[in-house]
Motif scaffolding. Structure first.
Motif, PDB file in Angstrom:
ATOM      1  N   CYS B  22      -0.470   7.516   5.866  1.00 24.42           N
ATOM      2  CA  CYS B  22      -1.182   6.614   7.015  1.00 24.42           C
ATOM      3  C   CYS B  22      -0.809   5.329   6.409  1.00 24.42           C
ATOM      4  N   ARG B  23      -0.368   4.832   7.386  1.00 23.48           N
ATOM      5  CA  ARG B  23       0.003   3.235   7.122  1.00 23.48           C
ATOM      6  C   ARG B  23      -0.843   2.182   7.895  1.00 23.48           C
ATOM      7  N   ALA B  24      -1.281   1.097   7.269  1.00 22.48           N
ATOM      8  CA  ALA B  24      -2.010   0.184   8.168  1.00 22.48           C
ATOM      9  C   ALA B  24      -1.001  -0.877   8.819  1.00 22.48           C
ATOM     10  N   SER B  25      -1.131  -0.531  10.107  1.00 16.35           N
ATOM     11  CA  SER B  25      -0.451  -1.702  11.190  1.00 16.35           C
ATOM     12  C   SER B  25      -1.076  -2.497  11.587  1.00 16.35           C
ATOM     13  N   GLY B  26      -0.379  -4.049  11.419  1.00 13.65           N
ATOM     14  CA  GLY B  26      -1.206  -5.030  11.906  1.00 13.65           C
ATOM     15  C   GLY B  26      -2.124  -5.689  10.798  1.00 13.65           C
ATOM     16  N   GLY B  27      -1.871  -5.339   9.451  1.00 16.60           N
ATOM     17  CA  GLY B  27      -2.906  -5.747   8.460  1.00 16.60           C
ATOM     18  C   GLY B  27      -2.422  -4.881   7.082  1.00 16.60           C
ATOM     19  N   THR B  28      -3.605  -5.002   6.317  1.00 17.27           N
ATOM     20  CA  THR B  28      -3.527  -4.283   4.970  1.00 17.27           C
ATOM     21  C   THR B  28      -4.797  -3.355   4.974  1.00 17.27           C
ATOM     22  N   PHE B  29      -4.841  -2.739   3.894  1.00 12.35           N
ATOM     23  CA  PHE B  29      -6.024  -1.954   3.702  1.00 12.35           C
ATOM     24  C   PHE B  29      -7.004  -2.775   3.261  1.00 12.35           C
ATOM     25  N   GLY B  30      -6.903  -4.059   2.585  1.00 10.80           N
ATOM     26  CA  GLY B  30      -7.951  -4.871   2.132  1.00 10.80           C
ATOM     27  C   GLY B  30      -8.533  -4.307   0.988  1.00 10.80           C
ATOM     28  N   ASN B  31      -9.741  -4.582   0.905  1.00 11.95           N
ATOM     29  CA  ASN B  31     -10.612  -4.055  -0.405  1.00 11.95           C
ATOM     30  C   ASN B  31     -11.392  -2.819   0.167  1.00 11.95           C
ATOM     31  N   TYR B  32     -11.010  -2.090   1.375  1.00 14.55           N
ATOM     32  CA  TYR B  32     -11.638  -0.968   1.762  1.00 14.55           C
ATOM     33  C   TYR B  32     -11.188   0.435   1.283  1.00 14.55           C
ATOM     34  N   ASN B  35     -10.228   6.975   3.452  1.00 11.88           N
ATOM     35  CA  ASN B  35     -10.798   8.244   3.221  1.00 11.88           C
ATOM     36  C   ASN B  35     -10.235   9.177   4.009  1.00 11.88           C
ATOM     37  N   TRP B  36     -10.019  10.388   3.684  1.00 17.97           N
ATOM     38  CA  TRP B  36      -9.504  11.592   4.497  1.00 17.97           C
ATOM     39  C   TRP B  36     -10.575  12.638   4.694  1.00 17.97           C
ATOM     40  N   VAL B  37     -10.454  12.839   6.288  1.00 15.79           N
ATOM     41  CA  VAL B  37     -11.482  13.811   6.892  1.00 15.79           C
ATOM     42  C   VAL B  37     -10.624  15.028   7.848  1.00 15.79           C
ATOM     43  N   ARG B  38     -10.680  15.905   7.595  1.00  8.60           N
ATOM     44  CA  ARG B  38     -10.107  16.875   8.395  1.00  8.60           C
ATOM     45  C   ARG B  38     -11.172  17.645   9.578  1.00  8.60           C
ATOM     46  N   GLN B  39     -10.484  18.182  10.381  1.00 10.29           N
ATOM     47  CA  GLN B  39     -11.394  18.882  11.407  1.00 10.29           C
ATOM     48  C   GLN B  39     -10.588  19.971  11.793  1.00 10.29           C
ATOM     49  N   ALA B  40     -11.074  21.149  11.544  1.00  3.69           N
ATOM     50  CA  ALA B  40     -10.595  22.621  12.006  1.00  3.69           C
ATOM     51  C   ALA B  40     -10.939  22.817  13.355  1.00  3.69           C
ATOM     52  N   ILE B  51      -9.920   7.083  -1.535  1.00  4.15           N
ATOM     53  CA  ILE B  51      -9.338   6.053  -2.550  1.00  4.15           C
ATOM     54  C   ILE B  51      -9.688   4.897  -2.416  1.00  4.15           C
ATOM     55  N   ILE B  52      -9.846   3.861  -3.307  1.00  4.84           N
ATOM     56  CA  ILE B  52     -10.143   2.528  -3.137  1.00  4.84           C
ATOM     57  C   ILE B  52      -9.032   1.819  -3.631  1.00  4.84           C
ATOM     58  N   PRO B  53      -8.024   1.279  -2.868  1.00  4.96           N
ATOM     59  CA  PRO B  53      -6.675   0.999  -3.225  1.00  4.96           C
ATOM     60  C   PRO B  53      -6.657   0.058  -4.245  1.00  4.96           C
ATOM     61  N   ILE B  54      -7.662  -1.155  -4.324  1.00  2.00           N
ATOM     62  CA  ILE B  54      -7.457  -2.283  -5.086  1.00  2.00           C
ATOM     63  C   ILE B  54      -7.893  -1.659  -6.472  1.00  2.00           C
ATOM     64  N   PHE B  55      -8.683  -0.760  -6.608  1.00  2.00           N
ATOM     65  CA  PHE B  55      -9.135  -0.315  -8.032  1.00  2.00           C
ATOM     66  C   PHE B  55      -8.169   1.178  -8.311  1.00  2.00           C
ATOM     67  N   GLY B  56      -7.536   1.614  -7.392  1.00  2.00           N
ATOM     68  CA  GLY B  56      -6.850   2.903  -7.868  1.00  2.00           C
ATOM     69  C   GLY B  56      -7.855   4.097  -8.210  1.00  2.00           C
ATOM     70  N   THR B  57      -9.172   4.137  -7.772  1.00  2.00           N
ATOM     71  CA  THR B  57      -9.933   5.151  -8.126  1.00  2.00           C
ATOM     72  C   THR B  57     -10.085   6.083  -6.852  1.00  2.00           C
ATOM     73  N   SER B  58     -10.286   7.359  -7.205  1.00  3.65           N
ATOM     74  CA  SER B  58     -10.319   8.370  -6.167  1.00  3.65           C
ATOM     75  C   SER B  58     -11.492   9.389  -6.374  1.00  3.65           C
ATOM     76  N   ASP B  59     -12.100   9.680  -5.307  1.00  2.00           N
ATOM     77  CA  ASP B  59     -13.159  10.695  -5.330  1.00  2.00           C
ATOM     78  C   ASP B  59     -12.607  11.633  -4.518  1.00  2.00           C
TER      79      ASP B  59
END
Lengths: 107, 122
Positions: B22-32, B35-40, B51-59
């Motif tokens: 998942c690539r951010a086009s036209g900008g960056t992830f920023g401080n946001y 999330n990953w969501v799936r739909q069967a 994941i919060i990229p600036i912290f590198g932490t995942s839930d």
């Protein structure tokens, strides 16, 4: 996990009708409730956050209300372009959870 | 305006792994959070983790603990979701989505990728 229950699962209404969808949380989530619209083959679209705040660009015929465990999404005058599935989502605590959806059709 | 552009559809065998980007086009992830969501097919969305990229932490959601790994590379503004030990029931569209740029609503999903269809079949 917090369970989100929507009703009805589907509805059919005429153009211009007022439509209301309800969403109940299994525990108090204050106003941490968001609504999304999803058309077939598309990603969900962010409509309402904080139970009642309209996202920028969303038509004013959409509105949300509620707090605690009971929430509603209302379309005041249903339009053909509103045919879609609608989902509530709680952002009170992880894991974020969604309702099972309400499919809105035109009669 | 940031857009999220996901990798293409995948067909996988049961027991294998899939990695979706998942690539951010036209900008960056920023401080946001990303999330990953799936739909069967015919089902509602299901949150998998973030994941919060600036912290590198995942839930992660309990349903996917031990099978899913979410990473992000700030230098390329690209996120990845890897799901292992695939089952037929993992057949779904997988979305990345970014938290809202609204104070107090950071855990709402404002920007969505176009979705990646993953089919698991023998």
């Amino acid at each position: 996990d917090i369970q989100m229950t929507q009703s009805p699962s589907s509805l059919s209404a005429s153009v211009g009708d007022r439509v209301t969808i309800t969403c109940r949380a299994s525990q108090n989530i204050a106003s941490y409730l968001n609504w999304y619209q999803q058309k077939p083959g598309e990603a969900p679209k962010f409509l309402i956050y904080g139970a009642s705040n309209l996202q920028s660009g969303v038509p004013s015929r959409f509105s949300g209300s509620g707090s605690g465990t009971y929430f509603t999404l209302t379309i005041t005058s249903l339009q053909p372009e509103d045919v879609a599935s609608y989902y509530c989502q709680q952002s009170y605590t992880i894991p974020w959870t969604f309702g099972q959806g309400t499919k809105v059709e035109i009669k | 305006q940031v857009q999220l552009v996901q990798s293409g559809a995948e067909v996988k065998r049961p027991g294998s792994s899939v990695k979706v980007s998942c690539r951010a086009s036209g900008g960056t992830f920023g401080n946001y959070a990303i999330n990953w969501v799936r739909q069967a097919p015919g089902q509602g969305p299901e949150w998998m983790g973030r994941i919060i990229p600036i912290f590198g932490t995942s839930d992660y959601a309990q349903n996917f603990q031990g099978r899913v790994t979410i990473t992000a590379d700030e230098s390329t503004s690209t996120g990845h979701m890897e799901l292992s030990s695939l089952k037929v029931e993992d057949t779904a569209v997988y979305f990345c989505t970014r938290g809202a740029s609204i104070v107090g609503a950071q855990d709402a999903f404002e920007i969505w990728g176009q979705g990646t269809m993953v089919i698991v079949s023998s």
